[in-house]
Design a protein around this motif. Structure first.
Motif, mmCIF file in Angstrom:
data_model
loop_
_atom_site.group_PDB
_atom_site.id
_atom_site.type_symbol
_atom_site.label_atom_id
_atom_site.label_comp_id
_atom_site.label_asym_id
_atom_site.label_seq_id
_atom_site.Cartn_x
_atom_site.Cartn_y
_atom_site.Cartn_z
ATOM 1 N N SER A 74 0.769 -1.056 -0.231
ATOM 2 C CA SER A 74 -0.033 -0.094 -0.014
ATOM 3 C C SER A 74 1.382 1.288 -0.260
ATOM 4 C CB SER A 74 -1.050 -0.344 1.338
ATOM 5 O OG SER A 74 -0.217 0.900 2.394
ATOM 6 N N GLU A 75 0.160 2.479 -0.603
ATOM 7 C CA GLU A 75 1.365 3.213 -0.090
ATOM 8 C C GLU A 75 1.332 4.370 0.959
ATOM 9 O OE1 GLU A 75 -1.421 6.437 -2.302
ATOM 10 O OE2 GLU A 75 -1.157 5.545 -4.516
ATOM 11 N N GLU A 76 0.641 3.299 2.053
ATOM 12 C CA GLU A 76 0.532 4.586 2.973
ATOM 13 C C GLU A 76 2.392 3.205 3.994
ATOM 14 O OE1 GLU A 76 -3.190 3.625 5.010
ATOM 15 O OE2 GLU A 76 -3.907 4.945 3.754
ATOM 16 N N GLU A 77 2.745 1.877 2.780
ATOM 17 C CA GLU A 77 3.795 1.261 3.952
ATOM 18 C C GLU A 77 4.841 2.141 3.634
ATOM 19 O OE1 GLU A 77 4.358 -3.109 2.809
ATOM 20 O OE2 GLU A 77 2.881 -2.720 4.814
ATOM 21 N N PRO A 78 5.896 2.573 4.589
ATOM 22 C CA PRO A 78 6.545 2.953 3.979
ATOM 23 C C PRO A 78 7.874 1.831 3.135
ATOM 24 C CG PRO A 78 7.130 2.140 6.377
ATOM 25 C CD PRO A 78 5.785 2.447 6.000
ATOM 26 N N SER A 79 8.471 2.384 2.536
ATOM 27 C CA SER A 79 9.622 1.740 1.238
ATOM 28 C C SER A 79 11.303 3.032 1.530
ATOM 29 C CB SER A 79 9.323 1.726 -0.056
ATOM 30 O OG SER A 79 9.048 3.187 -0.567
ATOM 31 N N LEU A 80 12.161 1.571 1.042
ATOM 32 C CA LEU A 80 13.557 2.384 1.394
ATOM 33 C C LEU A 80 13.421 3.790 0.356
ATOM 34 C CD1 LEU A 80 16.817 2.264 2.350
ATOM 35 C CD2 LEU A 80 16.884 0.577 0.231
ATOM 36 N N LEU A 83 17.392 -10.656 4.381
ATOM 37 C CA LEU A 83 17.027 -9.879 3.317
ATOM 38 C C LEU A 83 16.884 -8.797 3.743
ATOM 39 C CD1 LEU A 83 17.480 -11.460 -0.294
ATOM 40 C CD2 LEU A 83 18.646 -10.390 1.306
ATOM 41 N N VAL A 84 15.551 -8.659 4.598
ATOM 42 C CA VAL A 84 14.299 -7.958 5.334
ATOM 43 C C VAL A 84 15.622 -6.473 5.878
ATOM 44 C CG1 VAL A 84 12.445 -8.813 5.386
ATOM 45 C CG2 VAL A 84 13.442 -8.707 7.069
ATOM 46 N N ASP A 85 16.474 -7.005 6.448
ATOM 47 C CA ASP A 85 18.007 -6.268 7.239
ATOM 48 C C ASP A 85 18.320 -5.263 5.666
ATOM 49 O OD1 ASP A 85 17.398 -7.662 9.234
ATOM 50 O OD2 ASP A 85 19.151 -9.245 8.862
ATOM 51 N N LEU A 86 18.621 -5.121 4.847
ATOM 52 C CA LEU A 86 19.379 -4.290 3.805
ATOM 53 C C LEU A 86 18.352 -2.997 4.178
ATOM 54 C CD1 LEU A 86 18.608 -6.589 -0.056
ATOM 55 C CD2 LEU A 86 20.751 -6.470 2.437
ATOM 56 N N ALA A 87 17.394 -2.702 3.671
ATOM 57 C CA ALA A 87 16.401 -1.089 4.043
ATOM 58 C C ALA A 87 17.695 -1.230 5.359
ATOM 59 C CB ALA A 87 15.252 -1.769 4.307
ATOM 60 N N GLN A 90 11.301 -3.615 9.507
ATOM 61 C CA GLN A 90 11.105 -5.282 10.442
ATOM 62 C C GLN A 90 12.697 -5.643 10.015
ATOM 63 O OE1 GLN A 90 7.383 -6.946 8.862
ATOM 64 N NE2 GLN A 90 6.568 -6.728 10.301
ATOM 65 N N GLY A 91 13.420 -5.230 9.950
ATOM 66 C CA GLY A 91 15.039 -5.907 8.820
ATOM 67 C C GLY A 91 15.572 -5.165 10.040
ATOM 68 N N THR A 92 17.090 -5.672 10.576
ATOM 69 C CA THR A 92 17.922 -5.091 11.668
ATOM 70 C C THR A 92 18.955 -4.876 10.399
ATOM 71 O OG1 THR A 92 16.664 -6.037 13.578
ATOM 72 C CG2 THR A 92 19.782 -5.142 13.954
ATOM 73 N N PRO A 93 19.528 -3.844 11.077
ATOM 74 C CA PRO A 93 21.445 -3.601 10.546
ATOM 75 C C PRO A 93 21.862 -4.054 10.642
ATOM 76 C CG PRO A 93 20.931 -1.606 11.556
ATOM 77 C CD PRO A 93 19.561 -2.419 12.018
ATOM 78 N N LEU A 94 22.469 -4.835 8.933
ATOM 79 C CA LEU A 94 23.189 -6.199 8.882
ATOM 80 C C LEU A 94 24.325 -5.976 10.085
ATOM 81 C CD1 LEU A 94 23.706 -6.481 5.266
ATOM 82 C CD2 LEU A 94 22.644 -7.742 6.600
ATOM 83 N N SER A 95 25.106 -5.030 10.708
ATOM 84 C CA SER A 95 26.268 -4.963 11.569
ATOM 85 C C SER A 95 25.540 -5.238 12.682
ATOM 86 C CB SER A 95 27.295 -3.748 10.797
ATOM 87 O OG SER A 95 25.911 -2.885 11.992
ATOM 88 N N GLU A 96 24.852 -4.871 13.443
ATOM 89 C CA GLU A 96 24.321 -5.635 15.016
ATOM 90 C C GLU A 96 24.286 -6.731 14.703
ATOM 91 O OE1 GLU A 96 20.612 -4.146 15.859
ATOM 92 O OE2 GLU A 96 20.874 -2.087 16.037
ATOM 93 N N ALA A 97 25.002 -7.077 15.458
ATOM 94 C CA ALA A 97 24.848 -8.308 16.163
ATOM 95 C C ALA A 97 23.955 -9.568 16.416
ATOM 96 C CB ALA A 97 25.849 -9.145 17.067
#
Length: 445
Positions: free
Chosen positions: A67-73, A320-324, A340-347
């Protein structure tokens, strides 16, 4: 800060030398990693095919509603003053993932004239019209497999198949370089290469592994693998692997050209390299990427070079949800709470969720964590990954307590991590979507 996300369709990590493969198929990845890049050895897509995987990593959601309301990268970065662009090599994907790409400032679908000019051949139009007419009945009666065999008798895949399905990597890299040269900084660019996607062995001017594919042999073999995979011989399977590796090597040449251009002209650009999903070579009875979320489909290569990388090999699971979230952080932008992703660098080990299957008529979900893979299906499957990494020994019936535990946890994870469905602000439409997909089955104990 500039960033580039490079994705290669259908690319398996176990066909890259950086993951132990015996052929040097992707030397460009060494170039990317040479200057402080991180290599992730246990990265996973959240869908088995592009229509699920691409929206999930562009929206950082396990089940994006689009949906347009759902944020994107792209939308989040654009609002922060970053110029965003995307270059894709297959116009067909506009129908599959177009809603997920609407927030890019500039989105280019590339297409050879031989692909995009005019209507499809009459035989294809006839087949598609017939398929659209009978598909509802086929789905309702549950007779997809015999219907596919009747289709192959009436309209053989070799008759309706075409080999010009995407723009080759050379043109994609040229377009990416042109875009970067013309745009103002800061920028974010997503570039998607299609060459390893079936049909294999059609990349122009590639250094071939084995004898090059003729159109006739390639089309016949692709047809057999898709319709009657049990008829593929070991020699034929190796032929397809050779063609696939040839396409990968060709793609590396032009990904390497883009990485070298960035190093020369924009040396501080952050780069992420991955695939949207893998591909099958008969490991679980099918070819291409139609099957359930086995590792040959959801395990992907992943490398990153940017502000938070430090020449590491990371063995913990990533998604892959971590990429954004990663790319937002590199730009100094706080990821929105809906990501819903987490930065890749976070352990920390991720609990991987994946969905999708073209072979099943019902929703398929999978969870991968703590050394187990659970696939929820009409007949669910459980694999002990520590003793059975190839997922060949289904132990769901002999480890019923583990199966029940993973089934309950998968339901909880999907409810919490896919769409918010509780509280006063619950989106009723989203809840209906989850129910239709089988995520809120009240019968699950």
């Amino acid at each position: 800060m500039n960033t580039v996300l490079l994705t290669v369709d259908s690319l398996r990590p176990d066909h890259l030398e950086q993951y132990g493969y015996h052929r040097e198929t992707f030397p460009a990845l060494d170039t990317l990693l040479a200057d402080g890049g991180d290599l992730y050895t246990a990265a996973y897509a959240n869908g088995t095919h592009s229509a699920e995987s691409i929206p999930s990593f562009l929206r950082s959601r396990y089940q994006p509603s689009l949906s347009e309301e759902e944020p994107s990268l792209a939308g989040v970065l654009s609002e922060a003053g970053v110029t965003t662009g995307a270059i894709h090599s297959n116009t067909v994907y506009d129908e599959l993932v177009g809603a997920a790409t609407a927030d890019f400032d500039d989105y280019q679908f590339l297409a050879d004239e031989s692909v995009s000019a005019g209507e499809p051949p009459l035989r294809k139009q006839l087949f598609r019209g017939l398929a659209d007419a009978v598909r509802p009945t086929v789905e309702r009666l549950g007779v997809r497999e015999p219907a596919e065999r009747v289709q192959e008798w009436l309209f053989p895949s070799s008759m309706i198949h075409t080999v010009e399905e995407y723009t080759e990597a050379a043109a994609v890299t040229d377009a990416a370089i042109d875009w970067i040269e013309a745009v103002e900084e800061p920028f974010f660019l997503w570039v998607h290469y299609m060459d390893p996607h079936r049909p294999y062995g059609v990349s122009p001017g590639a250094d071939s592994y084995g004898a090059p594919a003729s159109n006739g042999e390639m089309i016949d073999l692709m047809s057999t693998a898709g319709i009657s995979p049990e008829q593929i011989t070991d020699d034929q399977r190796q032929r397809m692997r050779d063609w696939y590796d040839t396409d990968i090597r060709y793609t590396s040449r032009h990904v390497g050209r883009l990485v070298s251009f960035l190093d020369e002209t924009h040396p501080d650009t952050g780069v992420v390299f991955t695939a949207d999903h893998g591909d099958e070579f008969g490991e679980h009875g099918a070819y291409f990427h139609r099957n359930r979320p086995y590792d040959e489909l959801i395990r992907v290569p992943l490398a990153a070079r940017g502000p938070t990388t430090a020449d590491r090999v990371v063995e913990e699971q990533r998604e892959l949800v971590d990429l954004a979230a990663t790319i937002c952080r590199w730009h100094g932008v706080t990821p929105p709470g809906a990501f819903q992703g987490t930065p890749l660098s976070e352990a920390g080990e991720r609990r991987v969720l994946a969905t999708g299957s073209h072979l099943d008529q019902t929703p398929i979900q999978a969870g991968r964590w703590d050394g187990w893979k659970y696939i929820r299906a009409p007949t669910s499957e459980l694999y002990n990954l520590e003793t059975d990494p190839r997922e060949t020994d289904d132990v769901a019936t002999t480890h019923e307590s583990v199966t029940r535990r993973y089934d309950r946890e998968l339901t909880r994870q999907l409810e919490e991590r896919s769409v918010a469905v509780t509280g006063e602000d619950a989106d009723e439409a989203a809840r209906d979507r989850l129910e239709q997909l089988g995520y809120l089955d009240d019968s699950v104990e």
